[in-house]
Design a protein around this motif. Structure first.
Motif, PDB file in Angstrom:
ATOM      1  N   THR A   1       0.826  -1.214   0.000  1.00  0.00           N
ATOM      2  CA  THR A   1       0.000   0.000   0.000  1.00  0.00           C
ATOM      3  C   THR A   1       0.855   1.257   0.000  1.00  0.00           C
ATOM      4  O   THR A   1       0.546   2.242  -0.693  1.00  0.00           O
ATOM      5  CB  THR A   1      -0.918   0.006   1.222  1.00  0.00           C
ATOM      6  N   GLY A   2       1.944   1.240   0.759  1.00  0.00           N
ATOM      7  CA  GLY A   2       2.831   2.412   0.772  1.00  0.00           C
ATOM      8  C   GLY A   2       3.478   2.661  -0.567  1.00  0.00           C
ATOM      9  O   GLY A   2       3.584   3.814  -1.015  1.00  0.00           O
ATOM     10  N   LEU A   3       3.913   1.588  -1.246  1.00  0.00           N
ATOM     11  CA  LEU A   3       4.553   1.733  -2.555  1.00  0.00           C
ATOM     12  C   LEU A   3       3.569   2.242  -3.598  1.00  0.00           C
ATOM     13  O   LEU A   3       3.881   3.147  -4.387  1.00  0.00           O
ATOM     14  CB  LEU A   3       5.142   0.390  -2.985  1.00  0.00           C
ATOM     15  N   VAL A   4       2.376   1.671  -3.612  1.00  0.00           N
ATOM     16  CA  VAL A   4       1.376   2.081  -4.600  1.00  0.00           C
ATOM     17  C   VAL A   4       0.924   3.520  -4.358  1.00  0.00           C
ATOM     18  O   VAL A   4       0.800   4.320  -5.304  1.00  0.00           O
ATOM     19  CB  VAL A   4       0.170   1.120  -4.557  1.00  0.00           C
ATOM     20  N   ASN A   5       0.711   3.881  -3.095  1.00  0.00           N
ATOM     21  CA  ASN A   5       0.206   5.221  -2.789  1.00  0.00           C
ATOM     22  C   ASN A   5       1.233   6.302  -3.091  1.00  0.00           C
ATOM     23  O   ASN A   5       0.876   7.404  -3.534  1.00  0.00           O
ATOM     24  CB  ASN A   5      -0.211   5.298  -1.321  1.00  0.00           C
ATOM     25  N   THR A   6       2.520   6.016  -2.849  1.00  0.00           N
ATOM     26  CA  THR A   6       3.549   7.041  -3.051  1.00  0.00           C
ATOM     27  C   THR A   6       4.087   7.065  -4.475  1.00  0.00           C
ATOM     28  O   THR A   6       4.431   8.124  -4.987  1.00  0.00           O
ATOM     29  CB  THR A   6       4.715   6.809  -2.082  1.00  0.00           C
ATOM     30  N   THR A   7       4.164   5.920  -5.122  1.00  0.00           N
ATOM     31  CA  THR A   7       4.763   5.854  -6.457  1.00  0.00           C
ATOM     32  C   THR A   7       3.741   6.119  -7.561  1.00  0.00           C
ATOM     33  O   THR A   7       4.003   6.897  -8.485  1.00  0.00           O
ATOM     34  CB  THR A   7       5.419   4.475  -6.681  1.00  0.00           C
ATOM     35  N   TYR A   8       2.575   5.484  -7.454  1.00  0.00           N
ATOM     36  CA  TYR A   8       1.581   5.586  -8.511  1.00  0.00           C
ATOM     37  C   TYR A   8       0.453   6.545  -8.156  1.00  0.00           C
ATOM     38  O   TYR A   8      -0.469   6.731  -8.958  1.00  0.00           O
ATOM     39  CB  TYR A   8       1.007   4.200  -8.817  1.00  0.00           C
ATOM     40  N   HIS A   9       0.505   7.124  -6.960  1.00  0.00           N
ATOM     41  CA  HIS A   9      -0.482   8.115  -6.520  1.00  0.00           C
ATOM     42  C   HIS A   9      -1.914   7.574  -6.625  1.00  0.00           C
ATOM     43  O   HIS A   9      -2.832   8.248  -7.082  1.00  0.00           O
ATOM     44  CB  HIS A   9      -0.346   9.410  -7.336  1.00  0.00           C
ATOM     45  N   VAL A  10      -2.053   6.309  -6.232  1.00  0.00           N
ATOM     46  CA  VAL A  10      -3.361   5.658  -6.192  1.00  0.00           C
ATOM     47  C   VAL A  10      -3.660   5.321  -4.736  1.00  0.00           C
ATOM     48  O   VAL A  10      -2.844   4.716  -4.053  1.00  0.00           O
ATOM     49  CB  VAL A  10      -3.392   4.377  -7.049  1.00  0.00           C
ATOM     50  N   HIS A  11      -4.833   5.736  -4.275  1.00  0.00           N
ATOM     51  CA  HIS A  11      -5.180   5.486  -2.881  1.00  0.00           C
ATOM     52  C   HIS A  11      -5.616   4.033  -2.708  1.00  0.00           C
ATOM     53  O   HIS A  11      -6.602   3.585  -3.275  1.00  0.00           O
ATOM     54  CB  HIS A  11      -6.307   6.421  -2.431  1.00  0.00           C
ATOM     55  N   LEU A  12      -4.839   3.308  -1.937  1.00  0.00           N
ATOM     56  CA  LEU A  12      -5.103   1.893  -1.716  1.00  0.00           C
ATOM     57  C   LEU A  12      -5.133   1.619  -0.216  1.00  0.00           C
ATOM     58  O   LEU A  12      -4.179   1.943   0.496  1.00  0.00           O
ATOM     59  CB  LEU A  12      -4.021   1.033  -2.383  1.00  0.00           C
ATOM     60  N   GLU A  13      -6.215   1.040   0.242  1.00  0.00           N
ATOM     61  CA  GLU A  13      -6.373   0.753   1.668  1.00  0.00           C
ATOM     62  C   GLU A  13      -5.788  -0.624   2.007  1.00  0.00           C
ATOM     63  O   GLU A  13      -5.940  -1.566   1.231  1.00  0.00           O
ATOM     64  CB  GLU A  13      -7.852   0.788   2.059  1.00  0.00           C
ATOM     65  N   PRO A  14      -5.114  -0.742   3.154  1.00  0.00           N
ATOM     66  CA  PRO A  14      -4.595  -2.062   3.561  1.00  0.00           C
ATOM     67  C   PRO A  14      -5.691  -3.112   3.695  1.00  0.00           C
ATOM     68  O   PRO A  14      -5.465  -4.289   3.399  1.00  0.00           O
ATOM     69  CB  PRO A  14      -3.933  -1.775   4.914  1.00  0.00           C
ATOM     70  N   ALA A  15      -6.886  -2.688   4.111  1.00  0.00           N
ATOM     71  CA  ALA A  15      -7.983  -3.657   4.256  1.00  0.00           C
ATOM     72  C   ALA A  15      -8.369  -4.266   2.916  1.00  0.00           C
ATOM     73  O   ALA A  15      -8.740  -5.454   2.854  1.00  0.00           O
ATOM     74  CB  ALA A  15      -9.190  -2.967   4.892  1.00  0.00           C
ATOM     75  N   ALA A  16      -8.273  -3.494   1.846  1.00  0.00           N
ATOM     76  CA  ALA A  16      -8.614  -4.017   0.523  1.00  0.00           C
ATOM     77  C   ALA A  16      -7.605  -5.073   0.077  1.00  0.00           C
ATOM     78  O   ALA A  16      -7.973  -6.114  -0.478  1.00  0.00           O
ATOM     79  CB  ALA A  16      -8.670  -2.878  -0.490  1.00  0.00           C
ATOM     80  N   VAL A  17      -6.315  -4.800   0.331  1.00  0.00           N
ATOM     81  CA  VAL A  17      -5.286  -5.781  -0.033  1.00  0.00           C
ATOM     82  C   VAL A  17      -5.465  -7.066   0.772  1.00  0.00           C
ATOM     83  O   VAL A  17      -5.373  -8.177   0.242  1.00  0.00           O
ATOM     84  CB  VAL A  17      -3.888  -5.184   0.201  1.00  0.00           C
ATOM     85  N   ALA A  18      -5.716  -6.920   2.076  1.00  0.00           N
ATOM     86  CA  ALA A  18      -5.912  -8.096   2.927  1.00  0.00           C
ATOM     87  C   ALA A  18      -7.146  -8.888   2.511  1.00  0.00           C
ATOM     88  O   ALA A  18      -7.155 -10.122   2.552  1.00  0.00           O
ATOM     89  CB  ALA A  18      -6.021  -7.664   4.385  1.00  0.00           C
ATOM     90  N   LEU A  19      -8.188  -8.174   2.086  1.00  0.00           N
ATOM     91  CA  LEU A  19      -9.411  -8.853   1.667  1.00  0.00           C
ATOM     92  C   LEU A  19      -9.181  -9.689   0.415  1.00  0.00           C
ATOM     93  O   LEU A  19      -9.663 -10.826   0.317  1.00  0.00           O
ATOM     94  CB  LEU A  19     -10.517  -7.819   1.422  1.00  0.00           C
ATOM     95  N   TRP A  20      -8.431  -9.147  -0.537  1.00  0.00           N
ATOM     96  CA  TRP A  20      -8.177  -9.888  -1.768  1.00  0.00           C
ATOM     97  C   TRP A  20      -7.167 -11.013  -1.562  1.00  0.00           C
ATOM     98  O   TRP A  20      -6.978 -11.852  -2.454  1.00  0.00           O
ATOM     99  CB  TRP A  20      -7.696  -8.945  -2.865  1.00  0.00           C
TER     100      TRP A  20
END
Length: 236
Positions: free
Chosen positions: A175-194
């Motif tokens: 989530t940190g890499l995606v949010n800072t590099t690609y400027h896409v808001h990604l929640e940790p709960a979404a990653v854990a859910l998938w």
């Protein structure tokens, strides 16, 4: 780029099956020398890395405790327990342990198991005792097979289970890499859910392999008994 030759040392060392500690140590010295560090600087880098990874020294406490438990009959108690459970086979027990390991890891409890904490002192004796009760004396190859499957149950359960916990390091890293590099808001709960469907598939696939272990052990030990019997007849 020449500094990356230290990685080549690691690859060659592991490929030739050298001592892992020696390989990593030599690779660190080679990398430091290629990076133009002085001998004192290389030693300081080793010391800083060791002091920064406090978890490396956990074995100093873990191993004596496990040794004391085994000395006072931990493995004997594990074998006694499995002797009371008539319907529990080696494959079923390991599949059950896989599920428990995966569920506990999904809730962030990753230190409850492990090769040193649970696999060697408890899981392996129970699995071996279950096989002995059903198939008789085990060969060295069968014991190594059971031990490898016990270690794989722990590893697979932890690897795919911990990603379902939203506060684990890998999820936060993604989530940190995606949010800072690609400027896409990604929640940790979404990653854990998938990660839940992946964990479920891993449990089904490896659980099926663990259940097949009973049949493989029966076939292997039966052939070994037949070969032993033929050898004795030939001797007579």
């Amino acid at each position: 780029m020449i500094v990356l030759l230290g990685v080549l040392v690691v690859v060659v060392g592991f490929a030739t099956r050298r001592n892992p500690l020696l390989v990593v140590g030599v690779a660190g010295v080679v990398t430091g020398a290629l990076g133009r560090l002085s001998p004192v600087g290389i030693l300081d880098a080793f010391g800083t890395g060791f002091a920064g990874s406090r978890s490396v020294t956990v074995f100093v406490i873990t191993l004596p405790v496990i040794g004391l438990l085994e000395r006072h009959g931990l493995q004997d108690q594990a074998r006694t327990l499995i002797a009371r459970l008539g319907g529990l086979t080696t494959g079923r027990f390991l599949a059950l342990y896989l599920g428990i390991r995966q569920l506990t890891a999904a809730f962030g409890i990753t230190s409850v198991g492990g090769p040193a904490q649970s696999v060697r002192p408890m899981v392996v004796p129970i699995a071996e005792r279950a096989a002995e009760r059903r198939h008789g004396p085990l060969t060295d190859r069968a014991r190594e097979r059971i031990r490898s499957f016990a270690a794989s149950a722990d590893t697979v359960g932890l690897f795919f289970g911990e990603d379902c916990f939203l506060a684990v390091g890998s999820v936060l890293l993604i989530t940190g890499l995606v949010n800072t590099t690609y400027h896409v808001h990604l929640e940790p709960a979404a990653v854990a859910l998938w990660a839940v469907p992946t964990a479920a598939c891993a449990f089904l696939v490896h659980g099926f392999r663990l259940l097949r272990l009973d049949r493989a052990l029966e076939r292997e030990l039966t052939l070994n008994q037949l070969a032993t019997a033929r050898t004795r007849e030939d001797v007579r």
